[in-house]
Motif scaffolding. Sequence first.
Motif, PDB file in Angstrom:
ATOM      1  N   THR A 158       0.812  -1.225   0.000  1.00 38.99           N
ATOM      2  CA  THR A 158       0.000   0.000   0.000  1.00 38.99           C
ATOM      3  C   THR A 158       0.834   1.258   0.000  1.00 38.99           C
ATOM      4  O   THR A 158       0.301   2.339  -0.166  1.00 38.99           O
TER       5      THR A 158
ATOM      6  N   GLU B 258       0.539  10.009  10.732  1.00 38.73           N
ATOM      7  CA  GLU B 258      -0.718  10.254  11.444  1.00 38.73           C
ATOM      8  C   GLU B 258      -1.901  10.265  10.477  1.00 38.73           C
ATOM      9  O   GLU B 258      -2.987   9.823  10.806  1.00 38.73           O
TER      10      GLU B 258
ATOM     11  N   GLY C  89      -2.042   8.568   7.741  1.00 40.04           N
ATOM     12  CA  GLY C  89      -2.091   7.344   6.941  1.00 40.04           C
ATOM     13  C   GLY C  89      -1.531   7.535   5.547  1.00 40.04           C
ATOM     14  O   GLY C  89      -1.930   6.852   4.617  1.00 40.04           O
TER      15      GLY C  89
ATOM     16  N   ALA D 194       1.206   7.914   2.270  1.00 39.12           N
ATOM     17  CA  ALA D 194       2.116   7.010   1.587  1.00 39.12           C
ATOM     18  C   ALA D 194       3.440   7.717   1.308  1.00 39.12           C
ATOM     19  O   ALA D 194       3.518   8.939   1.343  1.00 39.12           O
TER      20      ALA D 194
ATOM     21  N   GLU E 178       4.645   8.036  -1.435  1.00 36.21           N
ATOM     22  CA  GLU E 178       4.395   8.837  -2.627  1.00 36.21           C
ATOM     23  C   GLU E 178       3.787  10.196  -2.276  1.00 36.21           C
ATOM     24  O   GLU E 178       3.980  11.180  -2.993  1.00 36.21           O
ATOM     25  N   ASP E 179       3.031  10.241  -1.167  1.00 34.73           N
ATOM     26  CA  ASP E 179       2.477  11.530  -0.743  1.00 34.73           C
ATOM     27  C   ASP E 179       3.607  12.508  -0.419  1.00 34.73           C
ATOM     28  O   ASP E 179       3.532  13.694  -0.744  1.00 34.73           O
TER      29      ASP E 179
ATOM     30  N   ARG F  80       5.502  13.413  -3.729  1.00 28.98           N
ATOM     31  CA  ARG F  80       4.811  14.320  -4.646  1.00 28.98           C
ATOM     32  C   ARG F  80       4.455  15.655  -3.999  1.00 28.98           C
ATOM     33  O   ARG F  80       3.650  16.408  -4.527  1.00 28.98           O
TER      34      ARG F  80
ATOM     35  N   SER G 116      -4.779  13.837  -0.864  1.00 28.13           N
ATOM     36  CA  SER G 116      -3.342  13.997  -0.784  1.00 28.13           C
ATOM     37  C   SER G 116      -2.728  13.472  -2.081  1.00 28.13           C
ATOM     38  O   SER G 116      -3.389  12.822  -2.874  1.00 28.13           O
ATOM     39  N   PRO G 117      -1.448  13.788  -2.300  1.00 30.61           N
ATOM     40  CA  PRO G 117      -0.902  13.633  -3.662  1.00 30.61           C
ATOM     41  C   PRO G 117      -0.984  12.226  -4.241  1.00 30.61           C
ATOM     42  O   PRO G 117      -1.353  12.075  -5.409  1.00 30.61           O
ATOM     43  N   ALA G 118      -0.658  11.206  -3.463  1.00 28.60           N
ATOM     44  CA  ALA G 118      -0.630   9.862  -4.049  1.00 28.60           C
ATOM     45  C   ALA G 118      -2.026   9.394  -4.451  1.00 28.60           C
ATOM     46  O   ALA G 118      -2.235   8.965  -5.589  1.00 28.60           O
ATOM     47  N   PRO G 119      -3.014   9.480  -3.550  1.00 30.32           N
ATOM     48  CA  PRO G 119      -4.364   9.121  -3.978  1.00 30.32           C
ATOM     49  C   PRO G 119      -4.860   9.977  -5.147  1.00 30.32           C
ATOM     50  O   PRO G 119      -5.563   9.483  -6.019  1.00 30.32           O
TER      51      PRO G 119
ATOM     52  N   ARG H 283      -3.120  11.116  -7.627  1.00 27.45           N
ATOM     53  CA  ARG H 283      -2.575  10.553  -8.870  1.00 27.45           C
ATOM     54  C   ARG H 283      -3.350   9.293  -9.270  1.00 27.45           C
ATOM     55  O   ARG H 283      -3.750   9.127 -10.420  1.00 27.45           O
TER      56      ARG H 283
ATOM     57  N   LYS I 124      -7.231   9.518   8.514  1.00 28.12           N
ATOM     58  CA  LYS I 124      -7.750  10.390   9.568  1.00 28.12           C
ATOM     59  C   LYS I 124      -8.977  11.131   9.064  1.00 28.12           C
ATOM     60  O   LYS I 124      -8.977  11.654   7.965  1.00 28.12           O
TER      61      LYS I 124
ATOM     62  N   ARG J 155     -10.201  10.495   5.440  1.00 32.27           N
ATOM     63  CA  ARG J 155      -9.449  10.848   4.238  1.00 32.27           C
ATOM     64  C   ARG J 155      -9.067   9.597   3.458  1.00 32.27           C
ATOM     65  O   ARG J 155      -8.877   8.534   4.024  1.00 32.27           O
TER      66      ARG J 155
ATOM     67  N   THR K  85      -6.582   7.355   1.712  1.00 28.25           N
ATOM     68  CA  THR K  85      -5.150   7.094   1.689  1.00 28.25           C
ATOM     69  C   THR K  85      -4.793   6.444   0.359  1.00 28.25           C
ATOM     70  O   THR K  85      -5.663   6.034  -0.406  1.00 28.25           O
ATOM     71  N   LYS K  86      -3.500   6.334   0.119  1.00 32.37           N
ATOM     72  CA  LYS K  86      -3.059   5.670  -1.112  1.00 32.37           C
ATOM     73  C   LYS K  86      -3.586   4.235  -1.141  1.00 32.37           C
ATOM     74  O   LYS K  86      -3.993   3.745  -2.181  1.00 32.37           O
ATOM     75  N   ALA K  87      -3.583   3.588   0.034  1.00 30.21           N
ATOM     76  CA  ALA K  87      -4.070   2.213   0.092  1.00 30.21           C
ATOM     77  C   ALA K  87      -5.530   2.154  -0.345  1.00 30.21           C
ATOM     78  O   ALA K  87      -5.923   1.262  -1.095  1.00 30.21           O
TER      79      ALA K  87
ATOM     80  N   LEU L 165      -5.640   2.633  -4.098  1.00 33.05           N
ATOM     81  CA  LEU L 165      -5.157   1.441  -4.797  1.00 33.05           C
ATOM     82  C   LEU L 165      -6.210   0.342  -4.762  1.00 33.05           C
ATOM     83  O   LEU L 165      -6.435  -0.356  -5.750  1.00 33.05           O
TER      84      LEU L 165
END
Lengths: 467, 512
Positions: free
Chosen positions: A406, A431, A433, A435, A437-438, A441, B223-226, B228, B245, B248, B250-252, B255
Motif C-alpha cells: 500500500t 498520522e 495514513g 504514503a 508517494e504523498d 509528490r 493527498s498527492p498519491a491518492p 494521482r 484520519k 481521508r 489514503t493511497k491504500a 489502490l
Amino acid sequence: MTYDVIIIGAGPGGYNAAIRAGQLGLKAAIVEKRENKKLGGTCLNVGCIPSKALLHASELYEAASARLPALGIRAEKVSLDLKQMLKQKDEAVEALTKGVEFLMKKNKVDTFFGSGEIVEAGKVRVAGADGKTTDLTAKHIIIATGSEVAPLRGVEIDEERIVSSTGALSLSAAPKHLVVVGGGVIGLELGSVWRRLGAKVTVVEFLDRILPTMDGEVSKQFLRILKKQGMAFRLSSKVAGVEKLKTKLKVAVEPAEGGEAETIDADVVLVAIGRRPHTAGLGLDRVGVKTDERGFILTDHFRTSVEGIWAIGDCIHGPMLAHKAEDDGVACIELIAGKAGHVNYDAVPNVVYTWPEVASVGKTEEELKEAGVAYKVGRFAFSANSRAKTNHETDGFVKILADAETDRVLGCHIVGVDAGELIAEAVSVIEFGGASEDIARTCHAHPTRSEAVRQAAMGVEGWTMQA
Amino acid sequence: MATEIRVPALGESVTEATIARWLKKEGENVAADEPLVELETDKVSVEVPAPSTGVLSKISAKEGDTVEVDAVLGMIGEAAAKAARKEKSAGKDEKAPAGEGRSKAGAKKQAVAGRTVEVRVPQSGESVTEAEVGEWLKKEGDRVEADEPIVSLETDKASMEVPAPAAGIIRKIAAKEGETVEVGALLAEIEAGGDGAAAKEEPALRAAAERAAPAPSAGKPLSPAPRRIIGEYALDPAAVEGTGKDGRITKADALAAAKAKDGAKARAPEPAPAPARETGPREERVKMSRLRQTIARRLKEAQQTAAMLTTFNDVDMSAVMALRGEYKELFEKKHGVKLGFMSFFVKACVHALKEIPEVNAEIDGTDIIYKNHYDIGVAVGTDRGLVVPVVRDADAKSLAAIEAEIADFGRRARDGSLKLEEMQGGTFTISNGGVYGSLLSTPILNAPQSGILGMHRIEERPVARDGQVVVRPMMYLALSYDHRIVDGKGAVTFLVRVKENLEDPQRLLLDL
C-alpha cells in the motif's frame, strides 16, 4: 475542596491535562511535590529543557573552535565560562516554569504543593513540606507522577561524583574522564555535552549497540559519527561496580555475558540506564490500582483498574517521552469530558538532541522484519543534499520504510542536523495514513535539508532523483 | 427554513434504493419539482424532484449509497439562496466603475469566470463502465449554455447526451468521436463564464453557493498519491472509501478502489481476444458495435448460468383473431392505436405468471426473489440489433395502453432514442419471431429472468376438433425457462395457461 479532576504531578502530562481541563470548563487541581515548588516536572526542571540548554551552548562552543575556521571565521581564544553556561540554563528553566504557573492561573487550575496520596477513589490527601495536610475530593483523579532514574545495582548515586542525569546537568567543572553507563538517549546527550566541554567520555553499553530501541542502521551510523567525534564506546559490557577513591573512581567493566572485569579510572560516572515509573507513596496498593511487575500502572485508554482513577505519561506503558505524556494528558481529559480522546503511539516521534540529531517515528526495520510485514525502504544521504553540503554538515541520512503493497509510511529514521525538526513531516504523514508517494509528490523548498526526506521517500518506489 | 429531501415510496415491494446519480451539486440552486437525484431500485429508476425552491444545501446520501424509503437524501436551504442573490447583485454592480470594495468583488467574479469546469463521462447505470463517444455537438471554442447537450455517448445499452455542467466556452475536447471512454473519464473542459454577458449570473451564484456549502469533493481533499491514482484510474473520489484520519482517502484506499475497478473489468467476459486472422479478398472485417457485443455477451452469460430448456405448445388463434377482426376499427377509433396480437399475449402471460410465480422470479445467490410486479420486456428488432424495452406494471394496464406503449417503443427503438431505464428491470420477456416468419424456436433467457415466451408465425393448419379435421390459424408457442427454479410442471402449466387465455380471451376478462 471539591474538583472535577485532581491531577497528581505537574510535569508535561499533568500540566497539559490541567490546561485542557480548564479549556473544557472542568474545575481542576494540580498537585506537585517538587520541593522547590517548581512546576513542569522532570522535563522542565531536570530533563529535556536544561539538557537542551547545555546541548545548545556546548554545541556552539565546540563549533566556534572546531568548525568555524573551515567557514572562514577565526574565533581565536574561545574559552569556556561554565558558570555562565549553567546560569543561562537555570534561567531558561526558571522562565519556563514561571510560564507553566501562568498557564495554570490562566486556565483557573488550583495548584497544591506537597505530595499527593490517594486515600480512596475520589479523595487525595496533599501533605505539604510543612507537615500540614489538605484533603481534596474529585470525581476523577489523574496520576501523572512520571518516572525516576532507574538505579544501577551496586552503584550508589551521590549526584556529585556518581551522578544521574540530574547531577550531570550541574557539574561544577568538566570532568577529565566521564564514564557514562548506558548508551541510550540521556547518556549520549549528556555525554556529548561534557565531551564538548573538554571531558574524555567513555560510554559503557550492555547491548551490542547504542540507541537500542532505534533502527539498527541508525544505531550503526550514529555510533560511527560519535566515534569520529572522539567518544569512546564499550559495547556488550556492563559496569559491575564503582569503587570510590579519594581522587578518582575505579569503574569495574566486564563483558555483558560475564568474564574478566577490567578497571577504568574516571572522575565522574553518569548512570543513565533508563527510567522507571515513579508511583511510590501514591497509595496504589491500598486503593487497588493495578501495576505490572515493573511498576507501570496498567490502563485501558488511561483508565486504571479503579473507577475514577486515571493514569498518563511515563508511569503507564508507551514511550517515556514528554510529548507522549502531553498527548496522554489531553486525551485523558477529553475522555473524562465525554469526548473521543485518543493517542496514536505509532506516530510519536523520538529525538536525540546530539549533534547531529537523531530522530525517528513509527516502526524500525527490525520491528517490521519481526512482525513479518512486507516493506520497502528508501534512503537518502545528506552528503547528496545541497544544503547539507553547502553548510559542511553532511553526516547522516534519511530512511523511510513503507508498506510494500500500500506504500503507507510505516517508519522514518533520520540522522542529521535538524533531524528533530525534519521528522515532523513524517509524523504528520504517518498520522494521516499517508504514503511515501504523498511525501514524494509534495513540493519541498530548495535548498533545504527537507529535500532529503523527499528524496528518501522517492527512493521507496525507486525514483530518487538526486542520487 | 430548510426542507428535507426524502426517499419517496417506491412501490409495494421496494423498501430501498441505490443513489444512481445526483443531478445537482451541493450549493446549486434548484426550483421546486426540478429533478435532483436519480434513484435506482431493482425495479425502476426514479428521479426525486425538489420539494421546494432554494439551494441544495446538503447532500447526505452519496452516489452508490443504499437508502431506505423515507431516508433523508439532502436538504434544501433558503439562506444560501439569499447569499447567492446578494452575490448576484454585487456582480451586476461591478459594471460600474469599481471602487475599492467592488474591485475585490470583481476580482472574485473574474476568478469564477475563469474557472475550468471538467465534463466527464457520467455514471449511467450500474453495469455500464464505458461508452463510445458518438458525436460532438459542439466544437472547441463554441459557447455553450448550462445543461445544453454537447456530446452524445453510446453505451452498451443506450445512447445518451452529456449536458454542459456550466455555461461557458469549450476550451478543450479530450475524447474523439469513436473513442472508447470509461465512466469518469474527461470529455471536455469548459471555461466557465467566458464572456460575462452570456455567462449570466450562473458563476456568481455558484461561487456564493460554494462558499456557503463546499462541494463534496472540496470536503474531501486528496493527498498527492491518492490524487494521482484516482486521476490515472478515473475513479470517483466520492465513491472511494477513506480510511485515513477523518475519513481521508489514503493511497491504500485508492489502490484498493483501482484494483476493484480493474478486477471488475477483468471479470467482464470480453469476447475472446482471438488473434486477428487474415481476412481473405472476399471477406470484410467490421468491428462489432457495442450493442452487438453486449447482446453477444449477455446471451452467452444466460446460457452459461441458467439450466435452460424449452417447452412447447400450440395455440389456436381463432378467438383472438375473431375478436380483433370484430373490434379493430372501433378500437383504433377510440384509442388511436391499432389492436395487435401483442397486448393479448402480454395479458395472457401476466395471467399465467400470477399463477406460476417462479417464472416471474429470479435467483440471487442461494435465494429466490419473487417479484410481485409484472414488467414485461418486449423484444424489438432494430437494424442495430435486438433491444428489449419493458412494459411496466402490465397487469394494471389496459390492452390499449399496452399497444400504445409497444408501438412507441418500436418507433423509438428504431431511431435509437430509447432510454436506458426503459430497458432495465423486466421480470419476464416476450420475443416474437413470428413477424419474421419463424415456425418454431427456442428463445434464450433474458438474464436474470427465469422465463421467456417465444411467439411464432400464425399459419392455417389442419387440426382435429370434435373428431373432424378443420383448418385453424395455429401458432406454436415456446417457453424457455430456468429449470433451477421452474419445475417442468410449472413451465408446462404456464404455457397451457397462456394457450387457454388466448384460445378463450374471455378467461382474461373473468380472471380465471
